[in-house]
Design a protein around this motif. Structure first.
Motif, PDB file in Angstrom:
ATOM      1  N   LEU A   1     -11.175  29.330  -9.285  1.00 43.02           N
ATOM      2  CA  LEU A   1     -11.736  27.996  -9.264  1.00 43.02           C
ATOM      3  C   LEU A   1     -12.423  27.738  -7.923  1.00 43.02           C
ATOM      4  N   TYR A   2     -13.712  27.352  -7.974  1.00 41.08           N
ATOM      5  CA  TYR A   2     -14.412  27.047  -6.720  1.00 41.08           C
ATOM      6  C   TYR A   2     -14.953  25.620  -6.696  1.00 41.08           C
ATOM      7  N   GLY A   3     -14.893  24.922  -7.839  1.00 40.39           N
ATOM      8  CA  GLY A   3     -15.397  23.557  -7.873  1.00 40.39           C
ATOM      9  C   GLY A   3     -15.254  22.956  -9.252  1.00 40.39           C
ATOM     10  N   ALA A   4     -15.881  21.799  -9.442  1.00 39.06           N
ATOM     11  CA  ALA A   4     -15.823  21.121 -10.737  1.00 39.06           C
ATOM     12  C   ALA A   4     -16.962  20.114 -10.837  1.00 39.06           C
ATOM     13  N   ILE A   5     -17.356  19.842 -12.081  1.00 37.43           N
ATOM     14  CA  ILE A   5     -18.348  18.812 -12.369  1.00 37.43           C
ATOM     15  C   ILE A   5     -17.614  17.601 -12.929  1.00 37.43           C
ATOM     16  N   GLN A   6     -17.894  16.451 -12.364  1.00 34.10           N
ATOM     17  CA  GLN A   6     -17.279  15.202 -12.816  1.00 34.10           C
ATOM     18  C   GLN A   6     -18.385  14.275 -13.318  1.00 34.10           C
TER      19      GLN A   6
ATOM     20  N   LEU B   1     -14.913   9.112 -17.926  1.00 35.00           N
ATOM     21  CA  LEU B   1     -14.734  10.243 -17.016  1.00 35.00           C
ATOM     22  C   LEU B   1     -14.486  11.557 -17.759  1.00 35.00           C
ATOM     23  N   GLU B   2     -15.188  12.595 -17.288  1.00 37.21           N
ATOM     24  CA  GLU B   2     -14.987  13.958 -17.781  1.00 37.21           C
ATOM     25  C   GLU B   2     -14.996  14.900 -16.581  1.00 37.21           C
ATOM     26  N   VAL B   3     -14.217  15.961 -16.679  1.00 39.84           N
ATOM     27  CA  VAL B   3     -14.180  16.961 -15.602  1.00 39.84           C
ATOM     28  C   VAL B   3     -14.277  18.352 -16.204  1.00 39.84           C
TER      29      VAL B   3
END
Length: 253
Positions: free
Chosen positions: A116-121, A105-107
């Motif tokens: 902050l509006y989102g993130a990639i996982q 897992l990476e974020v």
């Protein structure tokens, strides 16, 4: 404390923790990593694996887009949920179980104007003999994390089913397998014969299948093991399919 009560309490703690983290969405670093790890657990362990469609629906954006390197594109929340309900959970129990490689897992946070509006996982998960990579784009919508984009790719066999000895059959022998095999009203596999090769087709995709034993076939990538069922009249009456964590039986229409 009995196991059932422990499970209920565990899920209750997960839900409280996720709701608390959802209210602190401006946090980043480990807090963000833990929040999205919890979202992943709710999505798959509580939702997908248990066929809890309502739980999946709570975490999915209305305009979700799902890109799969084998099964094409699914757009809209309605179609995404229907694909799980009708193809995987038609019996009430999921024919696949997803297991996350937690070490993968990476974020990566997403910002606009320092907000902050989102993130990639990113990560790797297994579905029985199949391993795949995934990239999830989580967006903050009305103060809650929602899964908006999904990339599912690099599907590989964890271990071969080891059916390498192909048996060449004549067209007359292969013709007995031609037909439609209904696993459920929503999932019908059509077996056809083209240029001396059998193909299995579902949802517009054709896959070559080869004979390796009497009435036994396997697809070109060795992910699905197919056994044609023979009745007392020595006629093909159905199909048993096993692979990628699933076992299903169909009647020949």
């Amino acid at each position: 404390m009995n196991s059932k009560l422990k499970t209920v309490l565990f899920l209750f703690i997960i839900l409280i923790s996720y709701n608390t983290n959802s209210q602190n969405i401006e946090k980043t670093g480990k807090d963000l990593f833990d929040t999205l790890k919890m979202a992943d657990r709710l999505l798959f362990d509580v939702g997908f694996n248990e066929c809890n469609i309502q739980q999946v629906a709570q975490l999915v954006a209305d305009d979700i887009e799902f890109y799969h390197d084998k099964d094409g594109i699914t757009k809209s929340k309605t179609k995404f949920l229907a694909s799980i309900k009708d193809n995987l959970c038609s019996s009430g129990k999921n024919i696949l179980t997803r297991v996350l490689d937690e070490s993968s897992l990476e974020v990566f946070p997403l910002y606009k104007d320092d907000k902050l509006y989102g993130a990639i996982q990113n990560g790797i998960h297994n579905f029985a003999q199949t391993k795949a990579s995934f990239s999830h784009v989580w967006l903050i919508k009305k103060g809650e994390w929602k899964l908006a984009r999904v990339l599912s790719y690099n599907h590989k066999k964890v271990q071969d089913i080891s059916k390498d000895n192909r048996i060449v059959l004549s067209n007359d022998d292969l013709k007995q397998y031609i037909g439609d095999y209904e696993f459920s009203p929503e999932f019908v596999l059509t077996v056809s014969l083209k240029d001396g090769v059998l193909y299995g087709s579902s949802q517009g995709q054709d896959v070559k299948i080869y004979c390796y034993d009497t009435h036994k076939f396997i697809d070109d990538e060795q992910t699905s093991d197919l056994t044609f069922l023979i009745d007392k009249n020595d006629t093909v009456s159905g199909l048993y399919m096993k692979g990628s964590g699933m076992e299903m039986t169909a009647k020949k229409k």
